[in-house]
Design a protein around this motif. Structure first.
Motif, PDB file in Angstrom:
ATOM      1  N   LEU A  66      32.984 -35.752 -25.566  1.00 23.58           N
ATOM      2  CA  LEU A  66      32.765 -35.272 -26.934  1.00 23.58           C
ATOM      3  C   LEU A  66      33.428 -33.926 -27.161  1.00 23.58           C
ATOM      4  CD1 LEU A  66      31.075 -37.547 -27.939  1.00 23.58           C
ATOM      5  CD2 LEU A  66      29.275 -35.927 -28.515  1.00 23.58           C
ATOM      6  N   ALA A  67      33.314 -33.040 -26.191  1.00 19.88           N
ATOM      7  CA  ALA A  67      33.950 -31.739 -26.330  1.00 19.88           C
ATOM      8  C   ALA A  67      35.466 -31.898 -26.411  1.00 19.88           C
ATOM      9  CB  ALA A  67      33.565 -30.837 -25.160  1.00 19.88           C
ATOM     10  N   LEU A 127      34.807 -44.922 -33.845  1.00 21.98           N
ATOM     11  CA  LEU A 127      34.318 -43.909 -34.774  1.00 21.98           C
ATOM     12  C   LEU A 127      35.301 -42.748 -34.871  1.00 21.98           C
ATOM     13  CD1 LEU A 127      31.793 -43.660 -36.439  1.00 21.98           C
ATOM     14  CD2 LEU A 127      30.685 -42.505 -34.526  1.00 21.98           C
ATOM     15  N   LEU A 187      27.217 -42.535 -34.980  1.00 19.61           N
ATOM     16  CA  LEU A 187      27.401 -41.421 -34.047  1.00 19.61           C
ATOM     17  C   LEU A 187      26.081 -41.005 -33.404  1.00 19.61           C
ATOM     18  CD1 LEU A 187      29.093 -39.283 -32.694  1.00 19.61           C
ATOM     19  CD2 LEU A 187      28.890 -37.868 -34.743  1.00 19.61           C
ATOM     20  N   LEU A 214      37.070 -34.501 -27.661  1.00 22.77           N
ATOM     21  CA  LEU A 214      37.406 -35.059 -28.975  1.00 22.77           C
ATOM     22  C   LEU A 214      37.062 -34.106 -30.110  1.00 22.77           C
ATOM     23  CD1 LEU A 214      36.124 -38.728 -28.494  1.00 22.77           C
ATOM     24  CD2 LEU A 214      38.452 -37.864 -28.248  1.00 22.77           C
ATOM     25  N   GLY A 215      36.289 -33.095 -29.832  1.00 26.44           N
ATOM     26  CA  GLY A 215      35.839 -32.180 -30.868  1.00 26.44           C
ATOM     27  C   GLY A 215      36.817 -31.084 -31.183  1.00 26.44           C
ATOM     28  N   ASP A 216      38.065 -31.416 -31.247  1.00 30.47           N
ATOM     29  CA  ASP A 216      39.125 -30.468 -31.596  1.00 30.47           C
ATOM     30  C   ASP A 216      40.164 -31.222 -32.413  1.00 30.47           C
ATOM     31  OD1 ASP A 216      40.797 -27.778 -30.663  1.00 30.47           O
ATOM     32  OD2 ASP A 216      42.054 -29.566 -30.821  1.00 30.47           O
ATOM     33  N   GLN A 236      22.359 -40.704 -24.889  1.00 33.22           N
ATOM     34  CA  GLN A 236      23.045 -39.845 -23.923  1.00 33.22           C
ATOM     35  C   GLN A 236      22.310 -38.517 -23.775  1.00 33.22           C
ATOM     36  OE1 GLN A 236      25.711 -40.784 -22.137  1.00 33.22           O
ATOM     37  NE2 GLN A 236      25.968 -42.774 -23.133  1.00 33.22           N
ATOM     38  N   PHE A 274      28.977 -40.224 -40.678  1.00 37.28           N
ATOM     39  CA  PHE A 274      29.525 -40.718 -39.402  1.00 37.28           C
ATOM     40  C   PHE A 274      28.601 -41.778 -38.823  1.00 37.28           C
ATOM     41  CE2 PHE A 274      30.168 -36.017 -39.682  1.00 37.28           C
ATOM     42  CZ  PHE A 274      31.449 -36.064 -40.201  1.00 37.28           C
ATOM     43  N   LEU A 322      31.277 -33.009 -33.483  1.00 37.05           N
ATOM     44  CA  LEU A 322      31.503 -33.444 -32.110  1.00 37.05           C
ATOM     45  C   LEU A 322      31.449 -32.277 -31.137  1.00 37.05           C
ATOM     46  CD1 LEU A 322      31.942 -36.363 -32.662  1.00 37.05           C
ATOM     47  CD2 LEU A 322      34.146 -36.233 -31.520  1.00 37.05           C
ATOM     48  N   ALA A 323      32.043 -31.172 -31.522  1.00 36.09           N
ATOM     49  CA  ALA A 323      32.003 -30.000 -30.656  1.00 36.09           C
ATOM     50  C   ALA A 323      30.575 -29.520 -30.472  1.00 36.09           C
ATOM     51  CB  ALA A 323      32.888 -28.893 -31.237  1.00 36.09           C
ATOM     52  N   PHE A 374      34.009 -33.720 -38.835  1.00 42.04           N
ATOM     53  CA  PHE A 374      33.793 -34.527 -37.648  1.00 42.04           C
ATOM     54  C   PHE A 374      34.014 -33.733 -36.368  1.00 42.04           C
ATOM     55  CE2 PHE A 374      35.167 -37.803 -34.546  1.00 42.04           C
ATOM     56  CZ  PHE A 374      34.021 -38.570 -34.544  1.00 42.04           C
ATOM     57  N   THR A 375      35.104 -33.022 -36.287  1.00 42.36           N
ATOM     58  CA  THR A 375      35.383 -32.288 -35.047  1.00 42.36           C
ATOM     59  C   THR A 375      34.332 -31.207 -34.790  1.00 42.36           C
ATOM     60  OG1 THR A 375      36.900 -30.883 -36.278  1.00 42.36           O
ATOM     61  CG2 THR A 375      37.861 -32.707 -35.037  1.00 42.36           C
ATOM     62  N   LEU A 428      22.970 -31.300 -26.958  1.00 40.50           N
ATOM     63  CA  LEU A 428      22.720 -32.738 -27.032  1.00 40.50           C
ATOM     64  C   LEU A 428      21.269 -33.043 -26.692  1.00 40.50           C
ATOM     65  CD1 LEU A 428      24.180 -35.375 -27.634  1.00 40.50           C
ATOM     66  CD2 LEU A 428      24.655 -35.594 -25.192  1.00 40.50           C
ATOM     67  N   VAL A 431      20.553 -36.737 -20.423  1.00 42.50           N
ATOM     68  CA  VAL A 431      20.711 -35.350 -19.987  1.00 42.50           C
ATOM     69  C   VAL A 431      19.348 -34.767 -19.627  1.00 42.50           C
ATOM     70  CG1 VAL A 431      21.327 -33.021 -20.746  1.00 42.50           C
ATOM     71  CG2 VAL A 431      22.816 -34.946 -21.297  1.00 42.50           C
ATOM     72  N   LEU A 477      24.728 -43.334 -30.935  1.00 43.01           N
ATOM     73  CA  LEU A 477      25.471 -43.261 -29.684  1.00 43.01           C
ATOM     74  C   LEU A 477      25.058 -42.029 -28.883  1.00 43.01           C
ATOM     75  CD1 LEU A 477      27.634 -45.007 -28.450  1.00 43.01           C
ATOM     76  CD2 LEU A 477      29.354 -43.627 -29.613  1.00 43.01           C
ATOM     77  N   ALA A 478      24.829 -40.942 -29.578  1.00 48.00           N
ATOM     78  CA  ALA A 478      24.618 -39.670 -28.887  1.00 48.00           C
ATOM     79  C   ALA A 478      23.197 -39.524 -28.349  1.00 48.00           C
ATOM     80  CB  ALA A 478      24.944 -38.514 -29.838  1.00 48.00           C
ATOM     81  N   PHE A 492      29.558 -37.878 -21.037  1.00 46.04           N
ATOM     82  CA  PHE A 492      29.560 -37.963 -22.493  1.00 46.04           C
ATOM     83  C   PHE A 492      29.860 -36.624 -23.153  1.00 46.04           C
ATOM     84  CE2 PHE A 492      27.315 -38.232 -26.638  1.00 46.04           C
ATOM     85  CZ  PHE A 492      28.023 -39.288 -27.174  1.00 46.04           C
ATOM     86  N   THR A 493      29.188 -35.577 -22.721  1.00 46.25           N
ATOM     87  CA  THR A 493      29.401 -34.280 -23.358  1.00 46.25           C
ATOM     88  C   THR A 493      30.836 -33.787 -23.152  1.00 46.25           C
ATOM     89  OG1 THR A 493      28.467 -33.211 -21.404  1.00 46.25           O
ATOM     90  CG2 THR A 493      27.012 -33.535 -23.275  1.00 46.25           C
ATOM     91  N   LEU A 513      27.873 -31.407 -30.551  1.00 49.14           N
ATOM     92  CA  LEU A 513      27.179 -32.360 -29.683  1.00 49.14           C
ATOM     93  C   LEU A 513      27.752 -32.371 -28.265  1.00 49.14           C
ATOM     94  CD1 LEU A 513      26.838 -35.397 -32.134  1.00 49.14           C
ATOM     95  CD2 LEU A 513      25.130 -33.663 -31.586  1.00 49.14           C
ATOM     96  N   GLY A 514      28.909 -31.805 -28.083  1.00 47.39           N
ATOM     97  CA  GLY A 514      29.576 -31.855 -26.792  1.00 47.39           C
ATOM     98  C   GLY A 514      29.121 -30.771 -25.839  1.00 47.39           C
ATOM     99  N   ASP A 515      27.854 -30.531 -25.807  1.00 49.06           N
ATOM    100  CA  ASP A 515      27.267 -29.557 -24.881  1.00 49.06           C
ATOM    101  C   ASP A 515      25.907 -30.090 -24.454  1.00 49.06           C
ATOM    102  OD1 ASP A 515      27.030 -26.362 -24.104  1.00 49.06           O
ATOM    103  OD2 ASP A 515      25.125 -27.239 -24.732  1.00 49.06           O
ATOM    104  N   PRO A 516      25.623 -30.087 -23.163  1.00 49.00           N
ATOM    105  CA  PRO A 516      24.387 -30.701 -22.671  1.00 49.00           C
ATOM    106  C   PRO A 516      23.128 -30.128 -23.313  1.00 49.00           C
ATOM    107  CG  PRO A 516      25.878 -30.236 -20.856  1.00 49.00           C
ATOM    108  CD  PRO A 516      26.479 -29.609 -22.072  1.00 49.00           C
TER     109      PRO A 516
END
Lengths: 117, 117
Positions: free
Chosen positions: A26-27, A105, B102, A29-31, B109, B99, B26-27, B22-23, B35, B113, B105-106, A22-23, B29-32
């Motif tokens: 997300l990373a 989303l 989101l 998509l986070g660009d 997850q 969002f 997401l960025a 959004f990005t 998150l 972790v 969903l997160a 998941f992370t 949240l895109g780290d363990p």
DNA sequence: CTGCTATGTTCGCGATTCCCGAACATGATG
DNA sequence: CATCATGTTCGGGAATCGCGAACATAGCAG
């Protein structure tokens, strides 16, 4: 047979559906650039494939190459070579199976990124 | 009055709900580690606040500080100082408004972790 | 076969970010 | 005041990012 993801040693690696993290997704998509790529691919679903050139992204060619690689290794897209072109397809089924609702989303947000360019 | 996000020049900056990107979220949240922080904060909702120390994260103190800052500047958490402690709260309302879906969903997850630690 | 073009990747460099320990700042406590 | 607890900031080394240049390969024209 080989149960792993790649066909040969030099082939493109694609993580299995079960291996998606998941992370990492997300990373990926986070660009803004990568999210825009995903949105464009979603617009040609299903079974739509787009070559890298067709995206008209505001970054250099080598940077694009890196972004596509990031998306592929995160499991967001699937790539296959046809001649000199590398065709990209969204891994909608795998992403919906593992993280239901995430793409629904993200895709509108990606369209918004494109609209701002 | 000041419609901006911060109260004084040296105060913690928190982006407005309308400013959330959004990005960027997401960025964040895109780290363990980050998150996991979000999941822990979700478990004390609503109105639950946790000091940074209570998370028992597998990274150094200064790295934790950086992660909290990333979450705050992305608009994922709100921080306020109370004495020597910095209390963190999830910005559930703002995130759900901008969002929807989101966080739902997160958070699971993020719990996964933590379970893997 | 020999260029020539089109599509992407790889390489090397500078800039940015990330993580850490050490030092610092501040508030609580005795 | 002295000590402790909670976090931040600082400086350096490692990893990542984005770029242009060079390279690799496929297709096409002659």
């Amino acid at each position: 047979m080989d149960a792993m993801a790649s066909r040969t040693a030099t082939e493109l690696l694609h993580p299995d559906r079960a291996q998606l993290r998941f992370t990492t997704v997300l990373a990926a998509l986070g660009d803004p650039v990568r999210l825009a790529i995903v949105a464009r691919l979603a617009d040609v679903e299903p079974d739509g494939e787009l070559a890298c050139t067709t995206f008209a992204l505001p970054v250099s060619k080598s940077t694009q190459s890196g972004h596509f690689k990031t998306l592929r290794e995160a499991g967001v897209i699937r790539q296959r070579d046809e001649g000199t072109r590398r065709l990209n397809r969204l891994r909608r089924d795998d992403l919906d199976a593992r993280f239901p609702g995430l793409l629904d989303l993200a895709i509108p947000q990606g369209r918004q990124v494109i609209a701002g360019w």
